[in-house]
Each structure stands twice: as C-alpha cells, then as structure tokens.
Design a protein around this motif. Structure first.
Motif, PDB file in Angstrom:
ATOM      1  N   MET A 350       0.868  -1.164   0.000  1.00 27.06           N
ATOM      2  CA  MET A 350       0.000   0.000   0.000  1.00 27.06           C
ATOM      3  C   MET A 350       0.913   1.225   0.000  1.00 27.06           C
ATOM      4  O   MET A 350       1.787   1.349   0.850  1.00 27.06           O
ATOM      5  N   LEU A 351       0.730   2.109  -0.979  1.00 25.91           N
ATOM      6  CA  LEU A 351       1.562   3.289  -1.101  1.00 25.91           C
ATOM      7  C   LEU A 351       0.726   4.543  -0.952  1.00 25.91           C
ATOM      8  O   LEU A 351      -0.497   4.527  -1.163  1.00 25.91           O
ATOM      9  N   GLY A 352       1.382   5.643  -0.592  1.00 26.07           N
ATOM     10  CA  GLY A 352       0.643   6.875  -0.428  1.00 26.07           C
ATOM     11  C   GLY A 352       1.558   8.080  -0.388  1.00 26.07           C
ATOM     12  O   GLY A 352       2.791   7.967  -0.437  1.00 26.07           O
ATOM     13  N   MET A 353       0.934   9.267  -0.295  1.00 26.56           N
ATOM     14  CA  MET A 353       1.694  10.506  -0.224  1.00 26.56           C
ATOM     15  C   MET A 353       0.844  11.614   0.357  1.00 26.56           C
ATOM     16  O   MET A 353      -0.385  11.500   0.469  1.00 26.56           O
ATOM     17  N   SER A 354       1.516  12.700   0.723  1.00 26.43           N
ATOM     18  CA  SER A 354       0.860  13.860   1.301  1.00 26.43           C
ATOM     19  C   SER A 354       0.129  14.658   0.224  1.00 26.43           C
ATOM     20  O   SER A 354       0.369  14.494  -0.979  1.00 26.43           O
ATOM     21  N   ARG A 355      -0.747  15.562   0.672  1.00 25.63           N
ATOM     22  CA  ARG A 355      -1.456  16.428  -0.274  1.00 25.63           C
ATOM     23  C   ARG A 355      -0.488  17.292  -1.072  1.00 25.63           C
ATOM     24  O   ARG A 355      -0.621  17.445  -2.288  1.00 25.63           O
ATOM     25  N   ARG A 356       0.487  17.868  -0.394  1.00 28.65           N
ATOM     26  CA  ARG A 356       1.377  18.789  -1.091  1.00 28.65           C
ATOM     27  C   ARG A 356       2.251  18.063  -2.100  1.00 28.65           C
ATOM     28  O   ARG A 356       2.527  18.588  -3.197  1.00 28.65           O
ATOM     29  N   LEU A 357       2.696  16.846  -1.794  1.00 27.58           N
ATOM     30  CA  LEU A 357       3.488  16.096  -2.767  1.00 27.58           C
ATOM     31  C   LEU A 357       2.619  15.624  -3.917  1.00 27.58           C
ATOM     32  O   LEU A 357       3.049  15.623  -5.071  1.00 27.58           O
ATOM     33  N   TYR A 358       1.383  15.234  -3.632  1.00 27.90           N
ATOM     34  CA  TYR A 358       0.459  14.842  -4.702  1.00 27.90           C
ATOM     35  C   TYR A 358       0.247  16.009  -5.658  1.00 27.90           C
ATOM     36  O   TYR A 358       0.270  15.837  -6.882  1.00 27.90           O
ATOM     37  N   THR A 441       2.384  24.128  -3.234  1.00 26.44           N
ATOM     38  CA  THR A 441       1.738  25.139  -2.393  1.00 26.44           C
ATOM     39  C   THR A 441       0.226  24.951  -2.378  1.00 26.44           C
ATOM     40  O   THR A 441      -0.414  25.025  -1.325  1.00 26.44           O
ATOM     41  N   MET A 442      -0.356  24.687  -3.544  1.00 30.71           N
ATOM     42  CA  MET A 442      -1.799  24.495  -3.618  1.00 30.71           C
ATOM     43  C   MET A 442      -2.233  23.258  -2.844  1.00 30.71           C
ATOM     44  O   MET A 442      -3.225  23.273  -2.115  1.00 30.71           O
ATOM     45  N   GLY A 443      -1.485  22.169  -2.981  1.00 34.44           N
ATOM     46  CA  GLY A 443      -1.839  20.960  -2.248  1.00 34.44           C
ATOM     47  C   GLY A 443      -1.716  21.136  -0.757  1.00 34.44           C
ATOM     48  O   GLY A 443      -2.534  20.628   0.015  1.00 34.44           O
ATOM     49  N   ASP A 444      -0.704  21.878  -0.326  1.00 34.61           N
ATOM     50  CA  ASP A 444      -0.486  22.094   1.104  1.00 34.61           C
ATOM     51  C   ASP A 444      -1.626  22.875   1.733  1.00 34.61           C
ATOM     52  O   ASP A 444      -2.032  22.608   2.868  1.00 34.61           O
ATOM     53  N   SER A 445      -2.162  23.851   1.005  1.00 38.52           N
ATOM     54  CA  SER A 445      -3.216  24.707   1.561  1.00 38.52           C
ATOM     55  C   SER A 445      -4.618  24.198   1.268  1.00 38.52           C
ATOM     56  O   SER A 445      -5.593  24.708   1.826  1.00 38.52           O
TER      57      SER A 445
END
Length: 490
Positions: A350-358, A441-445
C-alpha cells in the motif's frame, strides 16, 4: 515434514517485520581509488555502529541495522524517470512498481540477521539474470546507503541535468548513475552504483572513472561510489573522494530545504512519480486517507530514511484522537498528516503521499506530457513505433502497419528519443520548477476534495494487517499476512 537441509541453503524469504544488518566498508581517497575488497573475515567482524549525524561518517567498517521496508522504499524511488512515457497510461506505473519490488524477494533470503543470496540465484538461474539482478540490487542499495547518510531523493543522470552542470552533460556517453543535493550541506552528490554476486575491483575502478566528470560539473560536488556484493552475504563498499568536511553541517532540515529550494522539491516529486501515477490510476473507491503523526524536531537531517509507524510516538498519539468516522479535515485539525493511500493491485504493498506532494507530482505529470508532446511534434520519427491501441471493426480485423525493425535500430531509436526528451526537459526546466512549486503550495493549503474531487474515508492499515512506514510526504505499508513468517515450522 520439511525437506532435509544441506549446507549453504536457507529458505527464509525477506519480510516486512525483518530487521537485518548490512556490513558497510567506507573509505576515502583523493583522487578517488576504490579500496581493496574486504576479506570474508573482515565482513564477518564488522560491528561498529554507524555514528549519528548528517553526512558521510569517518572511514570504518560499520554494521548498519535496517529493515525490509527501508529497502522496498529505496527500490521504488530509485532509477531512471520513466514518467514522461507513462503519464498517458498511468496503470503501467503499477506494473513498474512490481518489476522493481519482486526481484528482491526472488533472490534474497534471510539467515538470522544476515541477508544472503538464495540458492536459486547462486546456482539455479542464468548468468544474464544474475547480471540484471546485480544492477538492480546495486541501485537499490546505493539509494538506501545515500538515504541513510541523509541525502534524500536522487535523480537518474539519464533523466535530467544536475544543478550547476555545464553544457555537454546530456551528450556524455558514460555518466554516473544518480545525483542529489544533501540538505545538511547543500552539496551536490554524484553517485555511481555497482552490484554483482562477487563485486571485484574492475567494475569499481570503472565506476570511479564514471564519477570523474571533470569540467562537466564545475560546482563543488561529492563523489560517492557504492558497491554491493552478494558473495556469502549482502554487504557494501562505499568509496568517497576527499576529506570529511570541516566544521559542523548546517542546521537546514529536509523541511526547510523543500520550502526554500525549488530544485530539491523537483527532485522529490520526480522520485515519487511512480507512486503518484499508480494512485491516480486506481479506482476511486479504492482510495483512502490515513493519519500519520508529524515527525518530531530533529537537529539536522533524519537518521533513518523512513519511520516505522508501529514505534512512532506522534502517530500513536494522533490516532488515539482520530475517530473511525473522521475525515481528512479532522486529521489536519489535530495537526496530523492526512496521507492519501491505495493498495497496488497484484502486490502486498500500500503506497501513499501527502497532499502537497500529490499536488507537486500532478503538476509535474502535466509538464512531462508537454515534453513528450513537443518531442512528438519536433521528432515524430522517434515515436512512430510506440504501441498503439488496435481498434477492432465489425467483421474485420485492424492490421498494424508492417514495419520490420531490428533490435539494434529499435534500441538506437529509443535512445535518441530519450536523449531528445532530456534536452527538451532541460529547456523547460524553469516551467517545471514553477509548476511543481505551485502544485506543492496548492496541495499544502487545500484538501483532497480540491485535488481529486473526492473526500476519501479514513483507514488505519495497521488494524487491517499492514506494517507501515512513512516520511513527512511519503507512505509505504506491507501486508503482514502475505509474508513468509513460517520460520518456526519443524
């Protein structure tokens, strides 16, 4: 009844709970000259723990403890960036992940705290297979070793041009394998990876020559030659040019570097494009969000590449305050990380990532599509042999054009396409840097609804039989029940 054991064989495959040790022999020289191969006695006696702190430690024979999850993370993240060729067909990313993950299980087994080659690898398979696996395990272990020394993400030298490199890099026939920037020193690393059953001096001398790039990299850089040998057990020989840096490294953390350095952010996004493409191709109902605690403050750079979440205090504390029906906003209100995760079909991963990296990877995928669109427009002959879907018509079978091409010509055509794509990518570097920063920046916020038009439900993979690991922006878990844990069977 078990078959009788005979000398030199073990059949305990590697698995996620396994902790094991890797002897690492580190030597410096100037100019770079590989140190003699350690004897079997030296390998057996290596016991010095790797010292804490950032960067390359002093010369010595170290015994480095690690985990199967750390190797899996390294093998998925390392290698040539193929995202420009599969952004239009992201499901292929799932198969590339399998291609990188399963050779390690096929040919490495465990003997106590040692990792050794299997009897199939040493006696059963073809020499060409051993050669291919030597390259694969060499790249994986080079990535693991550099991560252990705090380097972070790397970029394949055939995919991009290092920061500060002079014109002519993309025309050089024999380049190092990888490059990356160390967050604690801001120094460029050039890394060459070698691996084989019994890695001798010849390939390592060639590797040192590949690292001698001369005026192609006029900026200060660190040369790191990583050799992985499988004879008797898995161990590494790392040769470094020059003396240890004087003074203490800077206090720049990985987080500060991502916030301040656009090129470091691009390196991270590029290294995780397989995970992004795999996630973006999964069925919508297969996506979940899981809660991961923010890492505790560290003096400089991380000591280990990834955190094992079963022993991670911030994650345990966060999950005690997150209800089963929580959403991603509830995780953020608890100051946690809401990781998007998905099961990779056909694997135990199972893999995943943060909003900002996505968000950063999504913008990089758009940029890579622009690269290939320009290649197709300006050099159509490079891509006219790409496979296309065959449309079946009623009462007829669509025929592909009859074009015969030798393997040599096809290889030359693919190399030319790769080189031209790299040139176009270099010309569009400013656009990629800007796009990736905007996506980050957009993913982080934002929220997952902004990114994928969906609010995934919460999942706690540890309660579903997965063993988890994470960084601030990446996530990996392995299904425990799928592993070979029957070592106590008589």
């Amino acid at each position: 009844m078990q078959p009788p054991a005979w000398a030199g064989t073990v059949d305990t495959p590697l698995s996620a709970p396994d902790a094991f040790d890797v002897p690492v022999f580190l030597r410096r020289s100037s100019p770079l000259a590989p140190a003699p191969r350690p004897t079997p006695v030296m390998v057996a006696l290596a016991h010095q723990p790797l010292p804490q702190g950032a960067g390359i430690p002093a010369d010595g024979a170290y015994l480095v403890g690690t985990t199967w999850r750390a190797l899996l993370d390294a093998t998925i993240a390392v290698g040539r960036d193929i995202s420009s060729w599969i952004t239009a067909t992201p499901r292929l990313a799932r198969h590339e992940i399998k291609a990188r993950r399963y050779p390690l299980s096929a040919y490495l087994v465990r003997a106590g705290r040692e990792v050794v080659p299997s009897v199939v690898y040493t006696h059963g398979t073809e020499s060409s297979t051993r050669t291919a696996f030597g390259y694969h395990v060499g790249m994986t272990m080079a990535q693991w070793a550099c991560q252990t020394m705090g380097l972070g993400p790397t970029t394949h030298a055939e995919s991009a041009i290092p920061p500060g490199a002079a014109p002519g890099w993309d025309k050089t026939p024999s380049l190092p394998d990888l490059f990356g920037t160390h967050p604690a020193t801001s120094e460029l690393w050039l890394v060459e990876a070698k691996g084989s059953r019994r890695l001798g001096m010849g390939p390592r001398i060639k590797g040192a020559q590949q690292l001698d790039v001369g005026t192609l990299v006029p900026v200060a850089h660190q040369k790191v030659l990583c050799g992985t040998s499988l004879e008797r057990r898995l161990f590494m020989m790392i040769d470094v040019e020059g003396d240890p840096p004087a003074g203490d490294p800077s206090n720049t953390s990985d987080e500060e570097m991502l916030q301040q350095d656009d090129e470091a952010l691009l390196e991270l996004a590029r290294s995780r494009m397989l995970t992004y493409l795999a996630l973006s191709s999964l069925p919508r109902d297969g996506l979940r969000v899981t809660a991961v605690g923010r890492p505790e403050e560290e003096a400089a750079t991380r000591r280990a590449p990834i955190r094992l979440l079963e022993s991670d205090g911030p994650t345990a504390e966060l999950r005690r305050h997150v209800a089963p029906d929580s959403r991603d906003a509830d995780i953020r209100q608890q100051h946690g990380l809401d990781m998007l995760t998905g099961r990779i079909p056909g694997t135990d991963l199972m893999l995943g990532m943060s909003r900002r990296l996505y968000g950063a990877c999504r913008e990089l995928a758009y940029a890579e599509r622009r690269v290939i669109a320009r290649v197709r427009e300006e050099r159509p002959m490079y891509l006219d042999e790409l496979p296309r879907a065959v449309q079946r018509q009623e009462n007829a079978v669509a025929q592909r054009p009859e074009r015969q091409m030798s393997d040599r010509v096809r290889e030359e055509r693919a190399a030319a396409a790769q080189e031209y794509a790299r040139r176009v990518r270099a010309e569009q570097l400013d656009d990629q840097l800007r796009s990736v920063r905007e996506g980050f920046t957009m993913g982080d916020s934002g929220s997952w609804m902004h990114l994928i038009d969906l609010t995934p439900r919460l999942a706690l993979p540890s309660e579903e039989g997965f063993l988890e690991a994470a960084t601030s922006d990446t996530y990996l878990a392995v299904e425990e029940e799928a592993l070979d844990l029957d070592t106590d069977v008589e």
